[in-house]
Design a protein around this motif. Structure first.
Motif, PDB file in Angstrom:
ATOM      1  N   MET A  63      -8.129   7.735 -11.590  1.00 23.44           N
ATOM      2  CA  MET A  63      -8.574   8.484 -10.421  1.00 23.44           C
ATOM      3  C   MET A  63      -7.696   9.723 -10.270  1.00 23.44           C
ATOM      4  SD  MET A  63     -10.574   8.458  -7.312  1.00 23.44           S
ATOM      5  CE  MET A  63     -11.699   7.472  -8.146  1.00 23.44           C
ATOM      6  N   GLU A  64      -8.166  10.687  -9.536  1.00 31.34           N
ATOM      7  CA  GLU A  64      -7.470  11.957  -9.326  1.00 31.34           C
ATOM      8  C   GLU A  64      -6.280  11.792  -8.384  1.00 31.34           C
ATOM      9  OE1 GLU A  64     -10.135  14.867  -7.746  1.00 31.34           O
ATOM     10  OE2 GLU A  64     -11.823  13.973  -8.772  1.00 31.34           O
ATOM     11  N   GLN A  65      -5.502  12.884  -8.302  1.00 25.93           N
ATOM     12  CA  GLN A  65      -4.392  12.925  -7.350  1.00 25.93           C
ATOM     13  C   GLN A  65      -4.821  13.685  -6.108  1.00 25.93           C
ATOM     14  OE1 GLN A  65      -1.036  14.663  -9.340  1.00 25.93           O
ATOM     15  NE2 GLN A  65      -0.164  12.648  -9.724  1.00 25.93           N
ATOM     16  N   CYS A  66      -4.282  13.297  -4.966  1.00 21.41           N
ATOM     17  CA  CYS A  66      -4.566  13.948  -3.695  1.00 21.41           C
ATOM     18  C   CYS A  66      -4.013  15.372  -3.716  1.00 21.41           C
ATOM     19  CB  CYS A  66      -3.927  13.153  -2.554  1.00 21.41           C
ATOM     20  SG  CYS A  66      -4.072  13.945  -0.942  1.00 21.41           S
ATOM     21  N   PRO A  67      -4.816  16.370  -3.305  1.00 19.80           N
ATOM     22  CA  PRO A  67      -4.308  17.744  -3.282  1.00 19.80           C
ATOM     23  C   PRO A  67      -3.267  17.972  -2.193  1.00 19.80           C
ATOM     24  CG  PRO A  67      -6.527  17.657  -2.407  1.00 19.80           C
ATOM     25  CD  PRO A  67      -6.212  16.293  -2.919  1.00 19.80           C
ATOM     26  N   GLN A  72      -0.354  14.324  -3.371  1.00 21.79           N
ATOM     27  CA  GLN A  72      -0.302  13.891  -4.768  1.00 21.79           C
ATOM     28  C   GLN A  72      -0.364  12.369  -4.928  1.00 21.79           C
ATOM     29  OE1 GLN A  72       1.574  16.760  -3.853  1.00 21.79           O
ATOM     30  NE2 GLN A  72      -0.216  17.752  -4.751  1.00 21.79           N
ATOM     31  N   SER A 112      -2.611   8.706  -5.017  1.00 18.77           N
ATOM     32  CA  SER A 112      -3.849   8.404  -5.725  1.00 18.77           C
ATOM     33  C   SER A 112      -5.009   8.344  -4.729  1.00 18.77           C
ATOM     34  CB  SER A 112      -3.722   7.089  -6.486  1.00 18.77           C
ATOM     35  OG  SER A 112      -3.401   6.053  -5.592  1.00 18.77           O
ATOM     36  N   LEU A 113      -6.145   8.913  -5.125  1.00 11.20           N
ATOM     37  CA  LEU A 113      -7.333   8.950  -4.285  1.00 11.20           C
ATOM     38  C   LEU A 113      -8.181   7.712  -4.525  1.00 11.20           C
ATOM     39  CD1 LEU A 113      -8.388  12.682  -4.755  1.00 11.20           C
ATOM     40  CD2 LEU A 113      -7.308  11.662  -2.751  1.00 11.20           C
ATOM     41  N   GLU A 119     -12.206   6.234  -4.080  1.00  7.31           N
ATOM     42  CA  GLU A 119     -13.583   6.682  -3.885  1.00  7.31           C
ATOM     43  C   GLU A 119     -14.302   5.689  -2.978  1.00  7.31           C
ATOM     44  OE1 GLU A 119     -17.546   8.061  -6.349  1.00  7.31           O
ATOM     45  OE2 GLU A 119     -15.799   7.334  -7.443  1.00  7.31           O
ATOM     46  N   VAL A 162     -14.178  10.996  -1.669  1.00  9.37           N
ATOM     47  CA  VAL A 162     -12.853  10.490  -2.011  1.00  9.37           C
ATOM     48  C   VAL A 162     -11.945  10.625  -0.797  1.00  9.37           C
ATOM     49  CG1 VAL A 162     -13.009  10.926  -4.476  1.00  9.37           C
ATOM     50  CG2 VAL A 162     -12.165  12.712  -2.988  1.00  9.37           C
ATOM     51  N   CYS A 194      -7.645   9.703   0.641  1.00 14.22           N
ATOM     52  CA  CYS A 194      -6.284   9.301   0.299  1.00 14.22           C
ATOM     53  C   CYS A 194      -5.792   8.326   1.370  1.00 14.22           C
ATOM     54  CB  CYS A 194      -5.364  10.520   0.240  1.00 14.22           C
ATOM     55  SG  CYS A 194      -3.649  10.085  -0.102  1.00 14.22           S
ATOM     56  N   ASP A 246     -12.247  14.191   1.357  1.00 13.63           N
ATOM     57  CA  ASP A 246     -12.967  15.294   0.726  1.00 13.63           C
ATOM     58  C   ASP A 246     -14.333  15.448   1.394  1.00 13.63           C
ATOM     59  OD1 ASP A 246     -13.608  17.345  -1.043  1.00 13.63           O
ATOM     60  OD2 ASP A 246     -14.392  15.951  -2.549  1.00 13.63           O
TER      61      ASP A 246
END
Length: 56
Positions: free
Chosen positions: A1-5, A8, A10-11, A13, A22, A24, A31
């Motif tokens: 999974m992506e990183q939180c902007p 940072q 983990s996000l 879904e 998504v 955090c 998002d």
């Protein structure tokens, strides 16, 4: 999974039917598109406020 902007972390879904987004769990980032602009508030004068009070 992506990183939180934002932090940072983990996000995760989340999905409901055909819609998903998504989020955090660490900082609350989501998002989700939002509109931050709103029309300026019209400030009421004291005279108008008193007139409204006495009329109603």
């Amino acid at each position: 999974m992506e990183q939180c902007p934002r932090c940072q972390g983990s996000l995760e879904e989340l999905s409901l039917g055909d819609v998903s987004t998504v989020t955090c769990p660490h900082c609350g980032y989501a998002d989700v598109p939002v509109e931050h602009d709103r029309p300026p508030e019209r400030r009421e004068s004291w005279r108008d406020a008193f007139n409204r009070f006495y009329e109603g």
